[in-house]
Design a protein around this motif. Structure first.
Motif, PDB file in Angstrom:
ATOM      1  N   VAL A 152      -5.213  55.059  64.787  1.00 54.22           N
ATOM      2  CA  VAL A 152      -6.586  55.573  64.716  1.00 54.22           C
ATOM      3  C   VAL A 152      -6.776  56.682  63.929  1.00 54.22           C
ATOM      4  O   VAL A 152      -7.889  56.847  63.419  1.00 54.22           O
ATOM      5  N   LYS A 153      -5.944  57.536  63.865  1.00 55.05           N
ATOM      6  CA  LYS A 153      -6.073  58.683  62.962  1.00 55.05           C
ATOM      7  C   LYS A 153      -6.168  58.495  61.554  1.00 55.05           C
ATOM      8  O   LYS A 153      -6.767  59.102  60.746  1.00 55.05           O
ATOM      9  N   ASP A 154      -5.328  57.220  61.180  1.00 55.44           N
ATOM     10  CA  ASP A 154      -5.306  56.823  59.911  1.00 55.44           C
ATOM     11  C   ASP A 154      -6.741  56.327  59.541  1.00 55.44           C
ATOM     12  O   ASP A 154      -7.189  56.339  58.503  1.00 55.44           O
ATOM     13  N   HIS A 155      -7.303  55.431  60.558  1.00 52.12           N
ATOM     14  CA  HIS A 155      -8.566  54.871  60.400  1.00 52.12           C
ATOM     15  C   HIS A 155      -9.822  56.097  60.280  1.00 52.12           C
ATOM     16  O   HIS A 155     -10.484  55.899  59.444  1.00 52.12           O
ATOM     17  N   CYS A 156      -9.517  57.099  61.050  1.00 51.53           N
ATOM     18  CA  CYS A 156     -10.711  58.110  60.919  1.00 51.53           C
ATOM     19  C   CYS A 156     -10.464  58.852  59.530  1.00 51.53           C
ATOM     20  O   CYS A 156     -11.505  59.174  58.964  1.00 51.53           O
ATOM     21  N   ALA A 157      -9.241  58.952  58.747  1.00 48.91           N
ATOM     22  CA  ALA A 157      -9.239  59.367  57.552  1.00 48.91           C
ATOM     23  C   ALA A 157      -9.829  58.459  56.490  1.00 48.91           C
ATOM     24  O   ALA A 157     -10.474  58.869  55.531  1.00 48.91           O
TER      25      ALA A 157
END
Length: 353
Positions: A228-233
């Protein structure tokens, strides 16, 4: 300068808001209906932060949205708000039509009115970013190429059909009214603050509770998994430099069969939180009746996002899934607080073997 994030107390939205403050002090107004999956506890670490405000409300409440736009004068609205669980959409599609289609329409109308009233320079700088799913593209066969941005829409569930409709509305508002929109279509997310109705958090929760680990059918349904944090980036990159009116696919380059994902989770839990009786967690795996119309495979080709905007995932599946298991082990109080009686009843109904 500020941004409004709708659905910002949900899984992906709350991770986006939290990560935003890791890179910026630009104010964020989080608008969330706070239904079962929208949890203010996800944003508890922002309590007292003068740059963040959580507002309970519906994207379909045009009056409320208009008031927030007029008061905070955001330079961007990011729409994460959605009913997002396929299983729930099968049992009760009405809420998905109301939120994902009608709600998006009302949000677009309020944003269009606000944008039309901005000075020319602010109109040019404004962005509406719509977060969507790879499920709008339908299902792939084993040897089909991954979904690209040019794939035709072939949604197969009430959830994916409602998201497809919302994507079409966003596109239409750009082409008809000139609204400066961006759309992202992501693969299956996983990570912190994921409500335990989806596969990964459900398996972790049930494993630790000594309950069966339910697997639909033969467990060979394939998904592309995105931390999910890759998605946010990726969303931050699209917001900053995406081409207006365009769609960007966001994927993790991690195709895994559901059963393989569950075996990986069991192995990690054996290592990080072994059962008291010394038995492996895989002994809890139980195969249940497949859900109606279950898509066999999703896969995202995220090469455009890397080629044009320089984004690619930082986490492998192995590193991301370990971080996810560690987070759930360290945050059992969060899980306990959201797994209400109503949630338990839902799981018992959905995964009745």
């Amino acid at each position: 300068m500020s941004i409004i994030v709708t659905g910002g107390a949900g899984f992906i939205g709350s991770n986006f808001v939290l990560d935003w403050f890791g890179t910026s002090d630009e104010p964020v107004i989080t608008l969330d209906k706070l239904t079962y999956a929208g949890n203010p506890e996800n944003l508890a670490s922002l309590a007292g932060n003068p740059h963040h405000q959580l507002v309970q409300g519906d994207i379909g409440d045009t009056k409320l949205v208009a008031e927030l736009l007029a008061k905070h004068k955001p330079r961007a609205v990011l729409n994460f708000a959605a009913e997002s669980h396929v299983d729930r959409s099968i049992h009760g599609p009405g809420e998905f039509i109301q939120t994902n289609i009608v709600g998006t329409f009302h949000l677009l109308e309020a944003v269009r009115a606000y944008w039309n009233g901005l000075p020319d320079d602010e109109r040019a700088a404004f962005r509406f970013l719509h977060v969507s799913t790879d499920e709008v593209y339908g299902s792939l066969k084993k040897d089909d190429p991954a979904f690209s941005e040019t794939n035709r829409y072939e949604p197969n569930s009430p959830y994916s059909a409602s998201k497809a409709a919302s994507d079409h509305l966003v596109r239409a508002y750009h082409h008809t009214y000139g609204l400066p929109v961006l759309t992202t279509n992501c693969s299956n997310n996983y990570g912190p603050y994921h409500f335990p109705e989806k596969l990964i958090p459900l398996v972790i929760h049930n494993a630790l509770a000594g309950k069966p680990l339910p697997i639909y059918g033969d467990g060979q349904q394939i998904r592309d998994w995105l931390y999910v944090k890759d998605h946010c980036a990726a969303i931050r990159r699209v917001l900053a430099d995406g081409k207006l009116g365009e769609t960007y696919n966001v994927g993790g380059w991690n195709e895994k069969a559901n059963l393989d994902v569950v075996h990986t989770l069991c192995t990690l839990l054996d290592e990080l939180s072994p059962r008291a009786d010394g038995q492996p967690y895989k002994n809890q795996i139980t195969f249940v009746k497949d859900r109606p119309g279950h898509d066999q495979r999703y896969a995202i080709d995220a090469s455009r996002l890397e080629r044009e905007l320089g984004w690619k995932p930082a986490e492998t599946f192995e590193s991301g899934i370990r971080k996810t298991v560690q987070w759930y082990l360290a945050n059992q109080a969060w899980v306990a607080n959201i797994t209400s009686g109503a949630y338990r009843d839902w799981v018992n109904t959905q995964y009745d073997a």
